[in-house]
Design a protein around this motif. Structure first.
Motif, PDB file in Angstrom:
ATOM      1  N   ALA A 110       0.581  -1.465  -0.217  1.00 62.57           N
ATOM      2  CA  ALA A 110      -0.313   0.031  -0.084  1.00 62.57           C
ATOM      3  C   ALA A 110       1.166   1.116  -0.284  1.00 62.57           C
ATOM      4  N   SER A 111       1.820   0.557   0.831  1.00 61.75           N
ATOM      5  CA  SER A 111       2.949   2.502   0.834  1.00 61.75           C
ATOM      6  C   SER A 111       4.011   3.193  -0.622  1.00 61.75           C
ATOM      7  N   GLU A 112       4.049   1.844  -1.363  1.00 61.91           N
ATOM      8  CA  GLU A 112       4.169   1.893  -2.650  1.00 61.91           C
ATOM      9  C   GLU A 112       3.517   2.899  -3.588  1.00 61.91           C
ATOM     10  N   HIS A 113       2.245   3.144  -3.210  1.00 61.63           N
ATOM     11  CA  HIS A 113       0.797   3.516  -4.366  1.00 61.63           C
ATOM     12  C   HIS A 113       0.646   4.831  -3.262  1.00 61.63           C
ATOM     13  N   GLY A 114       1.331   5.378  -1.805  1.00 60.37           N
ATOM     14  CA  GLY A 114       0.874   6.157  -1.054  1.00 60.37           C
ATOM     15  C   GLY A 114      -0.124   5.976   0.028  1.00 60.37           C
ATOM     16  N   LEU A 115      -0.555   4.371   0.219  1.00 56.48           N
ATOM     17  CA  LEU A 115      -1.184   4.660   0.424  1.00 56.48           C
ATOM     18  C   LEU A 115      -1.224   3.811   2.431  1.00 56.48           C
ATOM     19  N   TRP A 116      -2.024   3.632   2.969  1.00 56.91           N
ATOM     20  CA  TRP A 116      -1.388   2.699   3.919  1.00 56.91           C
ATOM     21  C   TRP A 116      -2.762   1.899   4.261  1.00 56.91           C
ATOM     22  N   TYR A 117      -2.367   0.820   5.279  1.00 56.47           N
ATOM     23  CA  TYR A 117      -3.936  -0.117   5.788  1.00 56.47           C
ATOM     24  C   TYR A 117      -2.893  -0.306   7.709  1.00 56.47           C
ATOM     25  N   PRO A 118      -4.072   0.838   8.742  1.00 55.75           N
ATOM     26  CA  PRO A 118      -3.672   1.116   9.401  1.00 55.75           C
ATOM     27  C   PRO A 118      -4.001  -0.630  10.795  1.00 55.75           C
ATOM     28  N   PRO A 119      -4.740  -1.449  10.480  1.00 59.81           N
ATOM     29  CA  PRO A 119      -4.529  -2.459  11.362  1.00 59.81           C
ATOM     30  C   PRO A 119      -2.870  -2.917  11.599  1.00 59.81           C
ATOM     31  N   ASP A 120      -2.737  -2.604  13.023  1.00 62.14           N
ATOM     32  CA  ASP A 120      -1.312  -3.073  13.228  1.00 62.14           C
ATOM     33  C   ASP A 120      -0.740  -3.982  14.473  1.00 62.14           C
ATOM     34  N   PRO A 121      -1.451  -4.634  14.402  1.00 58.93           N
ATOM     35  CA  PRO A 121      -0.321  -5.887  15.647  1.00 58.93           C
ATOM     36  C   PRO A 121       1.054  -6.157  15.979  1.00 58.93           C
ATOM     37  N   SER A 122       1.093  -6.186  17.333  1.00 62.21           N
ATOM     38  CA  SER A 122       2.857  -6.164  17.264  1.00 62.21           C
ATOM     39  C   SER A 122       2.986  -6.981  16.578  1.00 62.21           C
ATOM     40  N   SER A 123       2.230  -8.292  16.460  1.00 63.09           N
ATOM     41  CA  SER A 123       2.984  -9.212  15.177  1.00 63.09           C
ATOM     42  C   SER A 123       3.159  -8.771  14.010  1.00 63.09           C
ATOM     43  N   TYR A 124       3.116  -7.211  13.473  1.00 63.19           N
ATOM     44  CA  TYR A 124       2.516  -7.462  11.983  1.00 63.19           C
ATOM     45  C   TYR A 124       3.701  -8.143  11.321  1.00 63.19           C
TER      46      TYR A 124
END
Length: 456
Positions: free
Chosen positions: A122-136
């Motif tokens: 997602a970051s490569e397209h200037g986007l973001w996937y928010p959910p971020d478990p510590s084990s991401y």
């Protein structure tokens, strides 16, 4: 069961490397990270590569009334992927489809992708996937869907279900349904997509996911504050949440701080009773102002040290201490991990009660918390060679759950019920709601073959 079912029809329909029956290789699919001691041995493991493969496996299982345990990366912490004796494990580790559509800000992904891989794409397209478990870095999107996983930014951005727009699901009879799609607003029919998120593989097996993405997260300002008094740290959390909405608000207790310092040698204050790790991702200027206000609140509560930065690398280093908590604790013994949550005003009561339980049962209990939303992870650290300690820890585990329920809390905030917490589910939901859950389960899985013993 493995001795009475002829697996040759299954082997005939799938590629040889997709079907694992070798006993040594099967062992690797018995447990998830919870290391459930009651885990059984699968009769067969199917490493599916497509929705069609899952259909083949489910049709075979349904025809033989064979229990099926869906499995992602095996990083679950409640025993949701513990094998049942003689079952079929369907692993989605090979299902790694990935397509980003910047025009709709959506991603179509396979359940075998790691959370970190979706973030990076997602970051490569200037986007973001928010959910971020510590084990991401090592948890899969399929597992995140199964447990409705959360993470460090939930306090502002919500949990997995808030980013799921569509699902492809193979049902217990091997049929396929496609729910939702790349539409931000869609209220046609019952909200069945949401029904499957968090269902822990008890209603169907998710084989494809449509995720909602956001514009790339703004550069965050970060603050770390240490406190000599745990109550002061919790009071600060309540002060902050009453006035602001930071993008991260995490707490580590003294035991956790010591474990991370033992492991990483970061210069953390071993004398501190608690440490808060806080971020703001408000627009430029506003974030720094919000962090400054948070710093003043920390100081007003007697924080022994307050350090802030708007440098991304330095901020990431601060967050590393929090993300490393579980891995660092694992180096000190076998872990029995809780995932309980309470209304924020009861957070202090929960942590005080956990300390009393630890003292009474003579066990070490470290606490890390997504403090901004009241979700805590009391972690019991055991000496694996001491059976008496293990017994005391099991008693403490149940007492923490009972304490949480007495405070109006939940027995699981983001890790799922799995098999470890199922005995307490009715205590939280009540018999009427449990009966409703069972009706839904029976309608979708009339023979009870999907992940029996987990969740509902």
């Amino acid at each position: 069961m493995s001795q009475t079912i002829d697996l040759s029809p299954l082997l005939a329909e799938l590629d040889p490397d997709q079907v694992v029956i070798d006993p040594d290789r099967v062992q690797g699919y018995r447990w998830d990270r919870a290391e459930d001691p009651a885990a059984g041995t699968p009769a067969v493991v199917v490493r599916a590569g497509s929705t069609a493969d899952v259909q083949v496996a489910m049709r075979f299982a349904a025809a033989h009334r064979m229990p099926v345990v869906p499995r992602g990366a095996g990083s679950g912490l409640s025993g949701g992927a513990s094998a049942v004796e003689g079952c079929m494990v369907i692993s989605t580790e090979r299902m790694r489809e990935l397509a980003i559509d910047p025009s709709t800000r959506t991603a179509v992904v396979g359940p075998g992708l790691m959370n970190a891989e979706v973030k990076a794409a997602a970051s490569e397209h200037g986007l973001w996937y928010p959910p971020d478990p510590s084990s991401y870095e090592f948890c899969s999107i399929g597992g995140n869907i199964a447990t409705n996983a959360g993470g460090l930014c939930c306090v502002k951005y919500g949990v997995t279900t808030d980013y799921v727009l569509g699902l492809t699901v193979v049902l217990a009879d091997g049929s396929v349904v496609r729910l939702g799609g790349p539409r931000v607003k869609d209220v046609a029919g019952l909200p069945l997509t949401k029904l499957f998120v968090g269902s822990e593989g008890t209603l169907g097996i998710v084989t494809e996911i449509v995720l909602r993405l956001l514009p790339k997260q703004r550069r965050a300002a970060t603050l770390v504050a240490t406190f000599a008094d745990l109550d002061a740290a919790i009071g600060t959390v309540l002060d902050i949440t009453a006035r602001m909405r930071p993008s991260m608000l995490e707490l580590m207790d003294a035991t956790t701080i010591g474990a991370v310092e033992d492991d990483l040698r970061m210069g953390l204050d071993r004398e501190a009773a608690a440490m808060l790790v806080i971020q703001s991702d408000e627009p430029a200027g506003t974030a720094a102002e919000e962090i400054e206000q948070i710093g003043a609140l920390c100081e007003s509560r007697g924080a022994s040290e307050v350090v802030s930065t708007d440098d991304p690398d330095e901020g990431a280093m601060f967050v590393t201490a929090r993300r490393a908590a579980l891995v660092s604790l694992e180096k000190q013994g076998r872990l029995l991990l809780e995932d309980v949550g309470v209304p924020l005003p009861r957070l202090g009561d929960l942590l005080a009660g956990i300390a009393d339980i630890a003292a009474a049962r003579d066990v070490t209990i470290a606490v890390v918390a997504h403090a901004g939303d009241g979700n805590t992870h009391p972690t019991l650290v055991l000496d694996p060679s001491d059976p008496a300690m293990a017994e005391r820890a099991q008693q403490a585990y149940g007492e923490i759950i009972e304490l949480t329920l007495s405070l109006g809390g939940t027995i699981s905030g983001e890790h799922g019920i799995g098999r470890l917490k199922r005995p307490w589910l009715a205590d939280q939901l009540g018999e009427d709601v449990m009966a409703l859950n069972r009706k839904i389960k029976e309608a979708l899985d009339p023979f009870g073959i999907l992940n029996p013993g987990a969740g509902i």
